[in-house]
Scaffold this active site. Structure first.
Site, short mmCIF file in Angstrom:
data_model
loop_
_atom_site.label_atom_id
_atom_site.label_comp_id
_atom_site.label_asym_id
_atom_site.label_seq_id
_atom_site.Cartn_x
_atom_site.Cartn_y
_atom_site.Cartn_z
N ARG A 61 -15.34 36.96 83.92
CA ARG A 61 -16.35 38.84 84.02
C ARG A 61 -17.60 38.26 84.85
NH1 ARG A 61 -12.97 40.53 81.61
NH2 ARG A 61 -12.93 40.99 79.85
N GLU A 73 -18.52 47.47 88.51
CA GLU A 73 -16.50 47.71 89.35
C GLU A 73 -16.22 48.90 89.39
OE1 GLU A 73 -14.01 45.30 86.72
OE2 GLU A 73 -15.35 43.01 87.39
N HIS A 114 -10.26 42.76 90.34
CA HIS A 114 -10.66 42.51 88.84
C HIS A 114 -8.39 42.59 88.62
CE1 HIS A 114 -12.08 42.78 84.33
NE2 HIS A 114 -10.97 42.09 84.40
N1 LIG Z 1 -10.16 39.03 85.76
C1 LIG Z 1 -9.34 38.99 84.67
O1 LIG Z 1 -8.32 40.16 84.43
C2 LIG Z 1 -9.63 38.50 83.04
C3 LIG Z 1 -10.48 38.35 82.73
N2 LIG Z 1 -10.15 36.84 81.16
C4 LIG Z 1 -11.66 36.74 80.89
O2 LIG Z 1 -11.47 35.63 80.85
C5 LIG Z 1 -12.06 34.93 80.22
C6 LIG Z 1 -11.39 33.18 79.06
O3 LIG Z 1 -11.06 34.35 78.34
P1 LIG Z 1 -9.99 33.31 77.45
O4 LIG Z 1 -9.99 31.99 77.71
O5 LIG Z 1 -8.93 33.66 76.75
O6 LIG Z 1 -10.94 33.34 76.53
P2 LIG Z 1 -11.68 32.75 75.82
O7 LIG Z 1 -11.97 32.81 73.91
O8 LIG Z 1 -10.17 31.58 74.67
O9 LIG Z 1 -12.02 30.80 75.47
C7 LIG Z 1 -13.77 30.83 75.99
C8 LIG Z 1 -14.14 29.51 76.19
O10 LIG Z 1 -15.56 30.08 76.09
C9 LIG Z 1 -16.31 28.97 76.06
N3 LIG Z 1 -17.49 29.47 76.10
C10 LIG Z 1 -18.46 29.91 74.97
N4 LIG Z 1 -19.62 29.97 75.45
C11 LIG Z 1 -19.60 29.45 76.69
C12 LIG Z 1 -21.17 28.33 76.89
N5 LIG Z 1 -22.10 29.40 76.40
N6 LIG Z 1 -20.52 27.79 78.09
C13 LIG Z 1 -19.64 27.36 78.03
N7 LIG Z 1 -17.98 27.61 77.91
C14 LIG Z 1 -18.77 28.80 76.95
C15 LIG Z 1 -15.13 28.73 74.64
O11 LIG Z 1 -16.15 27.85 73.61
C16 LIG Z 1 -14.42 29.06 74.88
O12 LIG Z 1 -13.82 27.79 74.68
C17 LIG Z 1 -12.46 36.01 78.92
O13 LIG Z 1 -14.04 36.15 79.54
C18 LIG Z 1 -12.47 36.74 79.63
O14 LIG Z 1 -12.94 38.55 78.67
C19 LIG Z 1 -9.65 37.32 80.64
C20 LIG Z 1 -7.73 37.61 81.49
C21 LIG Z 1 -8.21 37.84 82.36
O1 LIG Z 2 -5.99 43.33 83.42
C1 LIG Z 2 -6.64 43.81 82.73
O2 LIG Z 2 -6.37 44.95 81.96
C2 LIG Z 2 -8.18 42.95 82.32
C3 LIG Z 2 -7.64 42.05 81.64
C4 LIG Z 2 -9.33 41.20 81.22
O3 LIG Z 2 -10.16 41.84 81.80
C5 LIG Z 2 -9.11 40.61 80.10
O4 LIG Z 2 -8.14 40.59 79.27
O5 LIG Z 2 -10.26 40.44 79.60
#
Ligand SMILES: NC(=O)C1=CN([C@@H]2O[C@H](COP(=O)(O)OP(=O)(O)OC[C@H]3O[C@@H](n4cnc5c(N)ncnc54)[C@H](O)[C@@H]3O)[C@@H](O)[C@H]2O)C=CC1
Ligand SMILES: O=C(O)CCC(=O)C(=O)O
Length: 426
Positions: free
Chosen positions: A113, A142, A160
């Protein structure tokens, strides 16, 4: 970001990269994506370190990752990849103070993010070559039109696109549909923002229905208002995030005793409203089974109630393995009746006769005692009694009355297997 083309063609030397081999890679956030990143990187011959205050060192070790403080991770890493949610705690987590600790070779990737890396600090670190490079998929605003970061030649930006593959988009659609289906059937939706269950590992998942049923049994055994509930997790599960088991235990406990719909979201609130102290305790040692889940509670009059369960064999059969300190091994059934009585001859025959008179078939039975001729330990166990725990009919009262928000008075209760025929003997 530059195209890298000169008039006479590409300057290949401008595009020399670095290997991951023998480098240190810092993963910030060891959740779903961070874990997958660690698993994928396992084959690259890199040293993996991670920062995630909510993950146990044992869990990290299983992934071949060493947990470090954020400062130590930043100082040690040649690459950092960020996979955490954006929260007040994580906004600006990587700031100029962090970049000051970094190696000049550091390349940092953020596909989680925008804003977790302070953009002004990143611009400063890249433009002064304090760090070597960045790969940024997400921005505070964005699209990042007009961002000075776009003018740098040591950054790669994408709009993104982190989840933009055909496969990921299809999986996201299926995942949403599954979550909606779970929500509509009243089951746990692990991704729901208002469920405090965290990441649910497949190893933890079978414990959810088990502890929910244990919660129903516990509720049947408890004979008065609860003051505390401990949800205890023993064995290999200790190294996983098992916070969801606390929610499931509470859901099971309240399902049969309050008239409102109990969910994974409101179960902790129901406990709080009743002033019940709830704790989740974990221990890596489990003497008899690979894992044992226990719900232990105190009632207002000071008596203790406990029930434990496990999953046994290759079929992972759910069994109750302890009730109020007595070792048993009983599979769950639609209806269970628990008697506690002084250990003397003839008692089983009396109960058997009463069941027979009520036209109730006994499908299975187990007797447990702590020692020869010993009576029960718990003070409230001193008189014969029965408690029922019904599975599949959590809202049915055996007398056909609506569920009540209090525990039943001591009585001997007999339950028909169908739930349709029941009798109460006092
Ligand atoms: N760029 C994109 O298109 C995408 C972005 N994302 C983003 O990627 C990130 C991670 O996604 P997931 O792995 O599915 O999330 P998740 O919820 O499975 O894992 C997040 C991890 O962060 C840890 N965490 C929480 N607060 C923390 C802190 N203060 N310091 C260190 N670690 C901390 C948690 O303990 C957890 O293990 C999310 O922000 C999600 O929105 C996800 C998919 C696509
Ligand atoms: O590709 C998308 O729709 C955004 C995915 C994303 O940022 C998320 O799943 O957190």
């Amino acid at each position: 970001m530059r195209t890298g083309r000169s008039r006479r063609g590409r300057k290949r030397s401008k595009f020399t990269g670095v290997e991951l081999y023998e480098k240190t890679i810092g993963i910030v956030g060891l959740g779903r994506i961070g874990t997958l990143v660690a698993q994928r990187l396992a084959g690259f011959g890199a040293t993996l370190v991670a920062y995630d205050p909510y993950v146990t060192p044992t869990r990290a070790q299983q992934l071949g990752v060493q947990l470090l403080s954020l400062e130590d991770l930043v100082a040690a890493s040649d690459f950092i990849t960020i996979h955490i949610p954006k929260t007040p705690e994580t906004t600006g987590l990587i700031d100029s103070a962090m970049f000051a600790k970094a190696k000049p070779e550091l390349r940092i990737v953020n596909a989680s993010r925008g804003g977790i890396i302070d953009e002004a600090a990143l611009f400063e670190a890249l433009s002064t070559k304090r760090i070597a490079g960045a790969g940024i998929d997400v921005f505070v605003s964005e699209p990042p039109t007009g961002s000075p970061l776009l003018d740098l030649d040591n950054i790669v930006v994408t709009p993104h696109l982190g989840a933009s593959t055909d496969e990921a988009q299809e999986k996201a659609g299926i995942s949403v549909a599954k979550s909606v289906r779970l929500a509509l059937s009243g089951e746990l939706v692990p991704d729901a923002v208002n469920v405090a269950g965290g990441v649910i590992d497949p190893y933890v998942r079978p414990g959810i229905p088990l502890i929910e049923k244990l919660g129903q049994v516990f509720s049947g055994l408890a004979d008065g208002p609860l003051t505390s509930v401990d949800v205890e997790v023993r064995g290999e599960l200790e190294s996983y995030d098992v916070s969801v088991l606390k929610l499931a235990a509470l859901k099971g406990i309240f399902a049969g005793v309050v008239s409102e719909n109990v969910s994974y979201v409101n179960a902790p609130l129901l406990a709080e409203q009743r002033g019940i102290q709830v704790r989740l305790l974990t221990d890596s040692v489990s003497e008899e089974y690979r894992n044992v889940l226990t719900i232990r509670g105190a009632i207002a009059d000071g008596t203790q109630v406990s029930v434990s369960g496990t999953l046994t064999g290759t079929k992972q059969i759910e069994k109750i393995v302890e009730i109020n300190g007595y070792d048993v091994e009983v599979p769950f059934a639609d209806h269970l009746v628990v008697f506690t009585y002084d250990d003397r001859p003839g008692i089983v025959a009396v109960y058997g006769q009463k069941f027979g008179e009520a036209g109730i078939n006994i499908a299975g039975m187990q007797i447990a005692r702590r020692g020869r001729g010993e009576g029960p330990e718990h003070p409230h166990d001193r008189r014969p009694r029965a408690r029922r725990a019904a599975r599949g009919h959590p809202h049915s009262d055996l007398r056909g009355q609506p569920p009540r928000d209090r525990h039943p008075r001591p009585r001997l209760t007999l339950a028909a297997a169908s739930g349709a025929r029941a009798a109460i003997l006092r």
